[in-house]
Design an enzyme around this catalytic site. Structure first.
Site, PDB file in Angstrom:
ATOM      1  N   GLY A  72      16.201 -12.246  15.214  1.00  0.00           N
ATOM      2  CA  GLY A  72      15.410 -11.637  13.984  1.00  0.00           C
ATOM      3  C   GLY A  72      14.066 -12.236  13.666  1.00  0.00           C
ATOM      4  O   GLY A  72      13.853 -12.357  12.580  1.00  0.00           O
ATOM      5  N   LEU A  73      13.324 -12.587  14.504  1.00  0.00           N
ATOM      6  CA  LEU A  73      11.814 -13.121  14.339  1.00  0.00           C
ATOM      7  C   LEU A  73      11.723 -14.083  13.481  1.00  0.00           C
ATOM      8  O   LEU A  73      10.724 -14.347  12.451  1.00  0.00           O
ATOM      9  CB  LEU A  73      10.940 -11.755  13.976  1.00  0.00           C
ATOM     10  CG  LEU A  73      10.973 -10.956  15.219  1.00  0.00           C
ATOM     11  CD1 LEU A  73       9.825  -9.722  14.729  1.00  0.00           C
ATOM     12  CD2 LEU A  73      10.120 -11.489  16.417  1.00  0.00           C
ATOM     13  N   ASN A  99       1.566 -15.677  19.408  1.00  0.00           N
ATOM     14  CA  ASN A  99       2.724 -14.367  19.445  1.00  0.00           C
ATOM     15  C   ASN A  99       2.623 -13.546  18.144  1.00  0.00           C
ATOM     16  O   ASN A  99       3.157 -14.473  16.989  1.00  0.00           O
ATOM     17  CB  ASN A  99       4.003 -14.664  20.165  1.00  0.00           C
ATOM     18  CG  ASN A  99       4.793 -13.110  20.296  1.00  0.00           C
ATOM     19  OD1 ASN A  99       5.269 -12.664  19.184  1.00  0.00           O
ATOM     20  ND2 ASN A  99       4.905 -12.762  21.537  1.00  0.00           N
ATOM     21  N   CYS A 129       8.606  -4.693  17.284  1.00  0.00           N
ATOM     22  CA  CYS A 129       8.748  -4.856  15.849  1.00  0.00           C
ATOM     23  C   CYS A 129       9.280  -3.298  15.260  1.00  0.00           C
ATOM     24  O   CYS A 129       8.141  -2.632  15.904  1.00  0.00           O
ATOM     25  CB  CYS A 129       7.792  -5.640  15.272  1.00  0.00           C
ATOM     26  SG  CYS A 129       7.474  -7.054  15.831  1.00  0.00           S
ATOM     27  N   THR A 192      12.577  -7.963  25.744  1.00  0.00           N
ATOM     28  CA  THR A 192      14.089  -7.806  26.289  1.00  0.00           C
ATOM     29  C   THR A 192      14.587  -6.470  25.998  1.00  0.00           C
ATOM     30  O   THR A 192      13.944  -5.486  25.345  1.00  0.00           O
ATOM     31  CB  THR A 192      14.793  -8.647  25.052  1.00  0.00           C
ATOM     32  OG1 THR A 192      14.517  -8.094  23.693  1.00  0.00           O
ATOM     33  CG2 THR A 192      14.655 -10.044  25.083  1.00  0.00           C
ATOM     34  N   THR A 268      14.366 -17.175  29.042  1.00  0.00           N
ATOM     35  CA  THR A 268      15.582 -17.776  29.005  1.00  0.00           C
ATOM     36  C   THR A 268      15.871 -18.850  29.784  1.00  0.00           C
ATOM     37  O   THR A 268      16.703 -19.688  29.371  1.00  0.00           O
ATOM     38  CB  THR A 268      16.545 -16.644  29.344  1.00  0.00           C
ATOM     39  OG1 THR A 268      16.159 -15.424  28.329  1.00  0.00           O
ATOM     40  CG2 THR A 268      17.936 -16.898  29.209  1.00  0.00           C
TER      41      THR A 268
HETATM   42  C1  LIG Z   1      16.173 -16.337  21.989  1.00  0.00           C
HETATM   43  C2  LIG Z   1      14.867 -15.444  22.504  1.00  0.00           C
HETATM   44  C3  LIG Z   1      13.902 -15.169  21.405  1.00  0.00           C
HETATM   45  C4  LIG Z   1      12.817 -14.358  21.781  1.00  0.00           C
HETATM   46  N1  LIG Z   1      11.574 -14.444  20.607  1.00  0.00           N
HETATM   47  C5  LIG Z   1      10.782 -13.628  20.953  1.00  0.00           C
HETATM   48  C6  LIG Z   1       9.600 -13.338  19.892  1.00  0.00           C
HETATM   49  O1  LIG Z   1       9.637 -13.943  19.061  1.00  0.00           O
HETATM   50  N2  LIG Z   1       8.622 -12.605  20.398  1.00  0.00           N
HETATM   51  C7  LIG Z   1       8.503 -11.938  21.515  1.00  0.00           C
HETATM   52  O2  LIG Z   1       7.250 -11.389  21.792  1.00  0.00           O
HETATM   53  N3  LIG Z   1       9.470 -12.036  22.405  1.00  0.00           N
HETATM   54  C8  LIG Z   1      10.789 -12.918  22.190  1.00  0.00           C
HETATM   55  N4  LIG Z   1      11.451 -13.062  23.145  1.00  0.00           N
HETATM   56  C9  LIG Z   1      11.516 -12.289  24.480  1.00  0.00           C
HETATM   57  C10 LIG Z   1      10.985 -13.162  25.478  1.00  0.00           C
HETATM   58  O3  LIG Z   1       9.658 -13.701  25.144  1.00  0.00           O
HETATM   59  C11 LIG Z   1      10.879 -12.416  27.058  1.00  0.00           C
HETATM   60  O4  LIG Z   1      10.057 -11.367  26.903  1.00  0.00           O
HETATM   61  C12 LIG Z   1      12.125 -12.067  27.353  1.00  0.00           C
HETATM   62  O5  LIG Z   1      13.214 -12.892  27.035  1.00  0.00           O
HETATM   63  C13 LIG Z   1      12.229 -11.758  28.938  1.00  0.00           C
HETATM   64  O6  LIG Z   1      12.120 -12.939  29.618  1.00  0.00           O
HETATM   65  P1  LIG Z   1      13.249 -13.751  30.329  1.00  0.00           P
HETATM   66  O7  LIG Z   1      14.125 -12.825  30.899  1.00  0.00           O
HETATM   67  O8  LIG Z   1      12.612 -14.819  31.028  1.00  0.00           O
HETATM   68  O9  LIG Z   1      14.014 -14.570  29.021  1.00  0.00           O
HETATM   69  C14 LIG Z   1      12.541 -13.923  23.095  1.00  0.00           C
HETATM   70  C15 LIG Z   1      13.783 -13.850  23.830  1.00  0.00           C
HETATM   71  C16 LIG Z   1      14.715 -14.741  23.617  1.00  0.00           C
HETATM   72  C17 LIG Z   1      15.943 -15.186  24.641  1.00  0.00           C
END
Ligand SMILES: Cc1cc2nc3c(=O)[nH]c(=O)nc-3n(C[C@H](O)[C@H](O)[C@H](O)COP(=O)(O)O)c2cc1C
Length: 306
Positions: A72-73, A99, A129, A192, A268
């Protein structure tokens, strides 16, 4: 000596390895594991105008080949970022991308203004968002809303502007084109995927306990979706692309470079192996050397048969 550097339309990285937003805090969290300044860049956790506590209840759910999060940001807010986190990033000489998150165009504009005044070299706009003013539709799902948001930010922010796309759409090409034609310098993809974690437990008194975690799916399991999105974006825009989604090995990086990514982000996998970024950077260097090539650009050309 292999040259791993990347020049993304003027924003220079010493190598293509970047950490993904939300998985790397504001960098000091990883000090015990690696020398963060060796990375191409880090992307900060999403930063909003006001601090956010994030969601209550279960926030993480482990699933096959990945995880679902509904953080939730949660973030410290832009004021504290500028006063407390920014000096540390500068002291440690860490190349970073800020970001940004917001729930109205005005929120993003205010944040972009602060970034501009603080001399921040690069921002990544999280458009996943909900746009509260437009009935909670995400900015990133409608090319017109995305175009408007991008052009409003562009009017204020003169640094390197990255628009981070969500995969939860049918027509990623139109969104990428809209970001490009309204002034984005680069696209990053993907954020995601929408997912639901369901856990069923039988309690000792023979009842059934159900847990549902509705959130964003990330990790190895999303890589094929991310590769497909990057390839489709590459076919529709000229600006550089940062590939994201399920990267955990150097082979994954080669796949993203092949389909059109100029640099990549790792998210991740940092939770499982906090030093994965440096390991992949070294392996990439060795692969380029073993092919008798001189640079990352040579490798990209070879992978793409250019
Ligand atoms: C715990 C968590 C928090 C995240 N928070 C943000 C965020 O604040 N802003 C954002 O643009 N993406 C956020 N993401 C998305 C990641 O930056 C990324 O785009 C996404 O997880 C896919 O990459 P990965 O498979 O390597 O994790 C978050 C991902 C995770 C797992």
């Amino acid at each position: 000596m292999v040259d791993l550097s990347v020049n993304l339309n003027g924003f220079k990285l010493k190598n293509p390895i970047i950490t993904a937003s939300g998985t790397y805090g504001y960098a000091d969290e990883y000090d015990d594991f690696i020398n963060v300044s060796e990375l191409g860049a880090i992307v900060t956790k999403a930063i909003s105008i006001e601090p956010k506590k994030g969601n209550s209840g279960e926030r993480l759910f482990e699933t096959y080949g990945g995880m679902i999060n509904r953080i939730g940001l949660e973030n410290v807010g832009i004021k504290e970022f500028i006063s407390k986190k920014l000096p540390t990033l500068k002291d440690k000489n860490i190349n970073f991308i800020m970001n940004l998150a917001g729930s109205s165009v005005e929120d993003y504009i205010k944040a972009a203004e602060v970034a501009q005044n603080a001399g921040i070299k690069a921002v990544e706009v999280n458009v996943s968002c909900p746009n509260v003013k437009q009935g909670c539709l995400e900015f990133g799902t409608n090319p017109n809303s995305l175009g408007h948001l991008t052009s409003e930010i562009r009017k204020i922010y003169k640094g390197f502007l990255i628009i981070k796309l969500t995969p939860n759409v049918a027509d990623i090409e139109s969104l990428a084109k809209s970001a490009e034609s309204n002034g984005a310098d680069c696209i990053s993809a993907i954020n995601t995927l929408k997912g639901l974690g369901v856990k069923i437990e039988i309690t000792p008194d023979k009842n059934i306990k159900k847990t549902f975690v509705q959130g964003g799916l990330s990790g190895k399991c999303i890589k094929p979706v991310a590769l497909s999105m990057v390839k489709r974006i590459k076919s529709s825009v000229q600006i550089p692309i940062i590939g994201i989604g399920g990267i955990s090995t150097v082979d994954d990086v080669l796949e993203f470079l092949t389909v059109g990514a100029d640099a990549i982000q790792i998210g991740t996998e940092n939770f499982r192996h906090p030093d994965v970024t440096i390991k992949i950077k070294n392996e990439l260097n060795n692969i380029i050397e073993s092919l008798n090539l001189k640079s990352l650009d040579d490798l990209k050309r070879k992978l793409r048969n250019e």
